[in-house]
Design a protein around this motif. Structure first.
Motif, PDB file in Angstrom:
ATOM      1  N   GLN A   1       3.444  -4.049 -13.428  1.00  0.00           N
ATOM      2  CA  GLN A   1       2.418  -4.796 -14.158  1.00  0.00           C
ATOM      3  C   GLN A   1       1.816  -5.852 -13.250  1.00  0.00           C
ATOM      4  O   GLN A   1       2.525  -6.584 -12.567  1.00  0.00           O
ATOM      5  CB  GLN A   1       2.992  -5.463 -15.406  1.00  0.00           C
TER       6      GLN A   1
ATOM      7  N   SER B   1      -1.713  -8.711 -12.947  1.00  0.00           N
ATOM      8  CA  SER B   1      -2.750  -9.421 -13.691  1.00  0.00           C
ATOM      9  C   SER B   1      -3.840  -9.910 -12.744  1.00  0.00           C
ATOM     10  O   SER B   1      -3.570 -10.235 -11.582  1.00  0.00           O
ATOM     11  CB  SER B   1      -2.152 -10.617 -14.443  1.00  0.00           C
TER      12      SER B   1
ATOM     13  N   LEU C   1      -1.478   0.878 -19.663  1.00  0.00           N
ATOM     14  CA  LEU C   1      -1.777   0.031 -20.810  1.00  0.00           C
ATOM     15  C   LEU C   1      -2.624  -1.133 -20.297  1.00  0.00           C
ATOM     16  O   LEU C   1      -2.203  -1.847 -19.383  1.00  0.00           O
ATOM     17  CB  LEU C   1      -0.500  -0.488 -21.456  1.00  0.00           C
TER      18      LEU C   1
ATOM     19  N   SER D   1      -4.677  -4.600 -21.023  1.00  0.00           N
ATOM     20  CA  SER D   1      -4.913  -5.751 -21.893  1.00  0.00           C
ATOM     21  C   SER D   1      -5.966  -6.651 -21.261  1.00  0.00           C
ATOM     22  O   SER D   1      -5.885  -6.954 -20.074  1.00  0.00           O
ATOM     23  CB  SER D   1      -3.620  -6.538 -22.119  1.00  0.00           C
TER      24      SER D   1
ATOM     25  N   SER E   1      -8.372 -10.217 -21.959  1.00  0.00           N
ATOM     26  CA  SER E   1      -8.764 -11.406 -22.712  1.00  0.00           C
ATOM     27  C   SER E   1     -10.145 -11.817 -22.222  1.00  0.00           C
ATOM     28  O   SER E   1     -10.384 -11.891 -21.008  1.00  0.00           O
ATOM     29  CB  SER E   1      -7.752 -12.526 -22.483  1.00  0.00           C
TER      30      SER E   1
ATOM     31  N   GLY F   1      -3.505   2.772 -24.191  1.00  0.00           N
ATOM     32  CA  GLY F   1      -3.528   1.659 -25.139  1.00  0.00           C
ATOM     33  C   GLY F   1      -3.669   0.343 -24.419  1.00  0.00           C
ATOM     34  O   GLY F   1      -4.093   0.283 -23.262  1.00  0.00           O
ATOM     35  N   GLY F   2      -3.329  -0.727 -25.124  1.00  0.00           N
ATOM     36  CA  GLY F   2      -3.432  -2.062 -24.542  1.00  0.00           C
ATOM     37  C   GLY F   2      -3.687  -3.095 -25.620  1.00  0.00           C
ATOM     38  O   GLY F   2      -3.257  -2.950 -26.770  1.00  0.00           O
ATOM     39  N   ASP F   3      -4.452  -4.137 -25.263  1.00  0.00           N
ATOM     40  CA  ASP F   3      -4.692  -5.233 -26.200  1.00  0.00           C
ATOM     41  C   ASP F   3      -5.997  -5.925 -25.826  1.00  0.00           C
ATOM     42  O   ASP F   3      -6.359  -6.007 -24.648  1.00  0.00           O
ATOM     43  CB  ASP F   3      -3.522  -6.227 -26.129  1.00  0.00           C
ATOM     44  N   LEU F   4      -6.724  -6.403 -26.836  1.00  0.00           N
ATOM     45  CA  LEU F   4      -7.940  -7.178 -26.637  1.00  0.00           C
ATOM     46  C   LEU F   4      -7.792  -8.517 -27.341  1.00  0.00           C
ATOM     47  O   LEU F   4      -7.429  -8.565 -28.521  1.00  0.00           O
ATOM     48  CB  LEU F   4      -9.172  -6.446 -27.193  1.00  0.00           C
ATOM     49  N   THR F   5      -8.041  -9.608 -26.612  1.00  0.00           N
ATOM     50  CA  THR F   5      -7.959 -10.940 -27.209  1.00  0.00           C
ATOM     51  C   THR F   5      -9.098 -11.809 -26.694  1.00  0.00           C
ATOM     52  O   THR F   5      -9.751 -11.478 -25.697  1.00  0.00           O
ATOM     53  CB  THR F   5      -6.621 -11.634 -26.868  1.00  0.00           C
TER      54      THR F   5
ATOM     55  N   SER G   1      -4.594  -7.755 -17.647  1.00  0.00           N
ATOM     56  CA  SER G   1      -3.205  -7.434 -17.328  1.00  0.00           C
ATOM     57  C   SER G   1      -2.982  -5.949 -17.612  1.00  0.00           C
ATOM     58  O   SER G   1      -3.264  -5.480 -18.720  1.00  0.00           O
ATOM     59  CB  SER G   1      -2.243  -8.282 -18.158  1.00  0.00           C
TER      60      SER G   1
END
Length: 310
Positions: free
Chosen positions: A35, A37, A77, A79, A81, A117-121, A129
């Motif tokens: 991982q 960033s 994955l 992510s 922001s 997949g992953g994440d959104l913020t 990341s």
């Protein structure tokens, strides 16, 4: 604070046997995991990189660690922001860059890695990341602690180009374009990396040069409890770097090149690699660089490398 010292603290507190290499090798699952960033204002500036280029580089940064482990990049994955003023077009271009970065490392007989997949913020600045998973498939996985006395040190790629390109960008310059491109759009070496893990039956060490060639050499020597002796004149580099006053330091300690450096048994070094040194029994320092008729001994490389916490 020093990043390596903080890692030692974390490793001591977690008592994890996986912390140390850039990829964790989970042998029971047959995968490697990493991982990384990227932070706006620290790793990139939108004044000189497009959303497409940012996505492309962000995924390659993570693929590079998996390749250096000897595994086949398989899944990611992602992510992200972002501040509220980021547009839908930014997201589209960023993910186009991600997709093309995945396709760029698919070699014959290997499917391209997939985003799963992953994440959104939301946030004050762009923060990326990515977790990358590699498929082992019976390959011989590297570790920085596997360098052996009598092995040769081999590299691929040009060294110092990305750091030189970054300096040009910071100074508002756009030429030489080859150095700018080295920073914005790194080139990876999947065929060479995977050929090593398929063909070398013995333990070996391999890392990418994302933190600088000298940093990778020092870390492998330290982890393997040996000394690496390097001939500076044999390190491949772009001749345009000689226009910089500190060009020798850029070659040895400039980061974000994403080439490969490996400490391999002599009989298993194939075409595409450049032999720059060898592994010796442990001496008074981990790294010795022969340059201009002198032997420069490095007991530490901290003063030459980037520190996030300085």
């Amino acid at each position: 604070m020093n990043e390596n010292h903080l890692i030692d603290i974390i490793k001591s507190l977690t008592k994890s046997r996986y912390i140390g290499d850039d990829c964790a090798y989970l042998e029971d699952l047959g995968i490697t995991v990493t991982q990384d960033s990227l932070v706006e204002g620290v790793h990139f500036n939108l004044d000189w990189i497009t959303p497409y280029q940012l996505g492309n580089k962000a995924i390659k940064v993570n693929i590079s660690d998996v390749l250096a482990s000897g595994a086949e990049p398989a899944y990611a994955l992602v992510s992200v922001s972002m501040p509220s003023d980021c547009t839908e077009n930014f997201v589209k271009e960023f993910y186009k860059g991600l997709n093309d970065g995945l396709l760029s490392v698919a070699i014959e007989g290997m499917n391209p890695p997939e985003i799963i997949g992953g994440d959104l913020t939301g946030g004050d600045k762009i923060f990326i990341s990515i977790c990358m998973i590699g498929r082992v498939n019976g390959r011989n996985i590297s570790s920085r602690s596997n360098a052996q006395i009598g092995y040769k040190v081999a590299v691929c790629g040009l060294h110092g180009s990305s750091a030189a390109g970054l300096r040009l960008l910071k100074n508002g310059k756009s030429r030489p374009e080859n150095l700018i491109k080295a920073h914005i759009s790194p080139y990876l070496y999947p065929k060479l990396a995977l050929n090593v893990s398929r063909s070398v039956p013995l333990p070996y060490a391999m890392m990418d040069t994302s933190d600088g060639l000298g940093d990778a050499l020092f870390k492998m020597a330290l982890a393997s409890n040996i000394t690496l002796s390097i001939d500076f004149e044999k390190i491949p580099y772009d001749k345009d770097i000689k226009n910089f006053d500190d060009w020798e330091n850029l070659i040895l300690f400039g980061g974000e090149d994403y080439g490969l450096v490996a400490v391999l048994p002599p009989d298993y070094i194939s075409a595409g690699w450049f032999i720059i040194g060898e592994a010796d029994s442990k001496q008074d320092v981990p790294l010795i660089v022969k340059k201009n008729g002198n032997c420069i001994k490095y007991s530490s490389v901290d003063e030459f490398t980037f520190n996030h916490f300085s």
